[in-house]
Design a protein around this motif. Structure first.
Motif, short mmCIF file in Angstrom:
data_model
loop_
_atom_site.label_atom_id
_atom_site.label_comp_id
_atom_site.label_asym_id
_atom_site.label_seq_id
_atom_site.Cartn_x
_atom_site.Cartn_y
_atom_site.Cartn_z
N TYR A 141 0.84 -1.20 0.00
CA TYR A 141 0.00 0.00 0.00
C TYR A 141 0.88 1.24 0.00
CZ TYR A 141 -3.71 -3.21 1.44
OH TYR A 141 -4.61 -4.25 1.50
N GLU A 142 0.40 2.28 -0.67
CA GLU A 142 1.16 3.53 -0.72
C GLU A 142 0.97 4.36 0.55
OE1 GLU A 142 0.37 5.75 -4.21
OE2 GLU A 142 1.01 4.16 -5.60
N LYS A 143 -0.20 4.26 1.15
CA LYS A 143 -0.49 5.04 2.36
C LYS A 143 0.19 4.39 3.56
CE LYS A 143 -3.39 8.19 0.72
NZ LYS A 143 -3.16 9.64 0.86
N ARG A 144 1.11 5.13 4.19
CA ARG A 144 1.85 4.61 5.33
C ARG A 144 2.17 5.73 6.33
NH1 ARG A 144 6.68 1.52 2.00
NH2 ARG A 144 5.36 0.10 0.77
N SER A 145 2.27 5.35 7.58
CA SER A 145 2.82 6.26 8.59
C SER A 145 3.46 5.42 9.69
CB SER A 145 1.75 7.17 9.18
OG SER A 145 0.73 6.41 9.80
N SER A 146 4.44 5.98 10.37
CA SER A 146 5.13 5.23 11.41
C SER A 146 5.35 6.12 12.63
CB SER A 146 6.46 4.68 10.90
OG SER A 146 7.27 5.71 10.36
N TYR A 147 5.41 5.45 13.78
CA TYR A 147 5.57 6.14 15.06
C TYR A 147 6.54 5.37 15.94
CZ TYR A 147 1.23 8.33 13.50
OH TYR A 147 0.28 8.99 12.76
N PHE A 148 7.33 6.11 16.71
CA PHE A 148 8.26 5.53 17.68
C PHE A 148 7.90 6.11 19.05
CE2 PHE A 148 10.18 5.15 13.61
CZ PHE A 148 11.07 4.10 13.65
N ILE A 149 7.55 5.23 19.99
CA ILE A 149 7.07 5.66 21.29
C ILE A 149 8.00 5.13 22.36
CG2 ILE A 149 5.10 5.75 22.87
CD1 ILE A 149 4.53 4.57 19.33
N GLY A 150 8.52 6.01 23.20
CA GLY A 150 9.49 5.62 24.21
C GLY A 150 8.87 5.39 25.58
N PHE A 151 9.41 4.40 26.28
CA PHE A 151 8.98 4.08 27.65
C PHE A 151 10.23 3.78 28.49
CE2 PHE A 151 5.47 2.89 24.93
CZ PHE A 151 4.33 3.26 25.63
N GLU A 152 10.19 4.17 29.74
CA GLU A 152 11.28 3.82 30.65
C GLU A 152 11.08 2.45 31.27
OE1 GLU A 152 13.96 5.37 30.78
OE2 GLU A 152 13.44 7.32 29.92
N ASP A 153 9.84 1.97 31.25
CA ASP A 153 9.49 0.72 31.93
C ASP A 153 8.93 -0.27 30.92
OD1 ASP A 153 7.05 -0.84 33.43
OD2 ASP A 153 8.81 -0.60 34.71
N VAL A 154 9.42 -1.52 30.94
CA VAL A 154 8.96 -2.51 29.97
C VAL A 154 7.51 -2.89 30.20
CG1 VAL A 154 9.71 -4.55 31.29
CG2 VAL A 154 9.61 -4.65 28.79
#
Length: 467
Positions: free
Chosen positions: A219-232
């Protein structure tokens, strides 16, 4: 006599006992665990009939056969256990057939992910990709159940059917191809699921000469995100929601080093300043559906308690290309120290914090530095049983033989620890996992051995890799 017969089958140029050539097949990345041993002969058949003749000859003379596809081996599975073995290099078998209507590819053992990617893109299709170089073999990775990492929504099973030649020369067609070889598109044909029974065994039944697998839409439509956490613990709550609702194409939980570097495609970033754990998400789809999913994902990220990270656009582009387009840079992580050891397993998401802490604890007990210890997690659709692939990694200098001894002890302890804690199963039947596992499997082990005995009564197929 052996070499002469092999040359009769494949031709003068495709069989050898040359010491230098045989030595080149004698070890792989797992050399600290599987001692190097060269085959006595290397033979390179050009079609399935030559494969069949080689197997019949080897079976009649009880000569061990070790199948080998493209050579990207990291578990010692193609290192001979016995003297006098024939290394069956299948890389010349490299035909691909794409069926756009059926959304499938039929491949031979020598087909790499680079070749398949090139062909599939012509039809706006893609394969499911492993975290491996594009020179890795498509057939082998699918047959050994090794495709799970990059796109959660693809699920775990991509294999539809295959053709296998067993030691006596008989040819087994699995699934729907058993009734009609021109219709290889359904896993469950006549009788039991033979493909399921025989997969995930390292060349111990016979030689798979052709395999049909699923392809997926691009698919041509895409978006990505990176989300940080200190705790697993907090990070897996977001992973759980993404996986249960099947909102994202890729969902990967990693530490802020190691595999994140490969997914971003660059060493030039201050990864150590990121939160300890990063959830990497990718959404794609048809216009309209994509926008709806993207909106829901944004809302869940906002409610997660994690921090949306400011990642360069080029890193996001690399993550998207790697996940859906096969531009595989993940293996640049080997550049961290030059070699890596991993324990790959399947288990429920709720156990992930315990797997992680056990990983760190066992490494610490045997004297492995804490900054050598990494991990990542991939949920797998459909998310019944919270199915995840979990990788416990140690990146190290392969020339450090003192550390290698510590790794061996780590491996021994950790296998038992993980079995005691609880897992679904192992990534593949590689060195070190079979021995502590079969004693817990009850009569299943005996049944497995008996099935193997029926197919390979003379024990010529990659002997010693399972039992």
């Amino acid at each position: 006599m052996i070499l002469e017969r092999l040359k009769e089958i494949v031709g003068e140029d495709y069989a050898t006992d040359d010491d230098a050539i045989c030595t080149s097949y004698s070890r792989d990345q797992h050399f600290h665990f599987v001692p190097k041993k060269k085959p006595a002969f290397v033979v390179r058949p050009g079609d399935r009939e030559e494969v069949r003749e080689i197997l019949i000859f080897a079976n009649e003379n009880r000569i061990p056969i070790v199948p080998w596809s493209t050579g990207i081996n990291v578990r010692g599975l193609t290192i001979p256990e016995f003297q006098g073995s024939i290394l069956l290099d299948l890389s010349r078998l490299n035909k691909i057939e794409i069926n756009e209507e059926m959304m499938t590819a039929t491949v031979e053992p020598g087909v790499t992910f680079a070749l398949l990617t090139q062909e599939a893109k012509k039809y706006n299709l893609r394969a499911a990709y492993p975290d491996a170089p594009l020179t890795a073999g498509v057939l082998t990775n699918n047959y050994l159940r090794g495709i799970y990492q990059t796109s959660v929504i693809d699920g775990h099973d991509h294999l539809l059917s295959f053709e296998m030649i067993i030691p006596n020369g008989e040819i087994i067609q699995t699934g729907s191809r058993a009734l009609n070889r021109d219709l290889p598109y359904f896993r469950y044909g006549l009788g039991p699921d033979i493909a399921g029974l025989m997969s995930a065994s390292p060349g111990t039944w016979g030689v798979v000469t052709e395999l049909t697998l699923k392809l997926y839409k691009l698919y041509e439509k895409r978006s990505s995100y990176f989300i940080g956490f200190e705790d697993v613990e907090k990070s897996i709550d977001l992973v759980r929601k993404m996986a249960r609702e099947e909102l994202v194409s890729s969902c990967r939980l990693v530490d802020n080093q190691s595999w994140l570097i490969g997914m971003c495609g660059s060493f030039e970033f201050e990864y150590d300043k990121l939160p300890n754990f990063v959830v990497c998400l990718l959404i794609d789809g048809l216009d309209g559906i994509f926008q709806a999913k993207d909106k829901i994902v944004r809302e869940l990220i906002e409610d997660s308690g994690g921090r949306l990270l400011d990642i360069p656009e080029s890193f996001k582009d690399n993550f998207e290309r790697e996940t859906l387009g096969g531009t595989e840079r993940s293996c640049m992580v080997f550049g961290i120290r030059g070699n890596y050891h991993c324990i790959g397993l399947y288990g429920p998401l709720k156990y992930v914090p315990e797997y992680y802490e056990l990983h760190r604890k066992t490494a610490r007990e045997v004297g492995i530095p804490e900054d050598y210890v990494y991990f990542y997690v991939n949920p797998i659709a459909r998310f019944h049983g919270q199915l995840c692939y979990v990788e416990l990694d140690i990146f190290y200098d392969g020339s450090d033989f003192d550390l290698a001894e510590k790794l061996k002890e780590y491996n021994k302890r950790q296998m038992k620890n993980l079995l005691d804690l609880g897992i679904y199963g192992w990534f593949r039947p590689y060195a070190g996992i079979i021995e502590p596992s079969i004693e817990r499997a009850g009569y299943l082990t005996e049944l497995w051995k008996r099935f193997n005995e029926v197919v390979d009564p003379k024990h010529i197929m990659n002997p010693g890799k399972l039992w």
